[in-house]
Structure formats: C-alpha cells, structure tokens
Motif scaffolding. Structure first.
Motif: not given
Length: 61
Positions: A10-19, A37-41
């Motif tokens: 889910f995090a990877g998909l969100m990063v790719m979609i947002s980019l 990214g902040f949420n992952l940290i």
C-alpha cells in the motif's frame, strides 16, 4: 498475505500514485508523497500505523 506485506504494498502504491499525480496533474501532489514518507517514519518509531488498522478490520493478520 501478511499485514506487513499489505502495508508495504500500500505504501509503495501510494508513493507511485502520488509521483504520477505530481508529474501529470499538479506539482503540489508531492506533499502526498511527503506525507506517506513521514507516516512510514513515524510508524517505525511509534508502532502506530493507520493503514495497518484498516487492513486489520478487513481481516488481514
């Protein structure tokens, strides 16, 4: 699928979609990438992950 795998996917998909949204729609979508990214940290330090809570409600373990 494990809960950890689901959160990472889910995090990877969100990063790719947002980019993609940043490139093709509006540069301000970069803030969505920063939020993910902040949420992952913060989840690494606190153990609190909203996505994991949602996935648990859907039955992932």
């Amino acid at each position: 699928m494990s809960l950890d795998s689901a959160v990472r996917i889910f995090a990877g998909l969100m990063v790719m979609i947002s980019l993609a949204l940043t490139v093709w729609v509006n540069p301000l979508f970069i803030w969505l990438t920063a939020f993910v990214g902040f949420n992952l940290i913060q989840s690494a330090f606190t153990g609190f992950c909203p996505a994991a809570m949602v996935f648990k409600k859907f039955g992932l373990q």
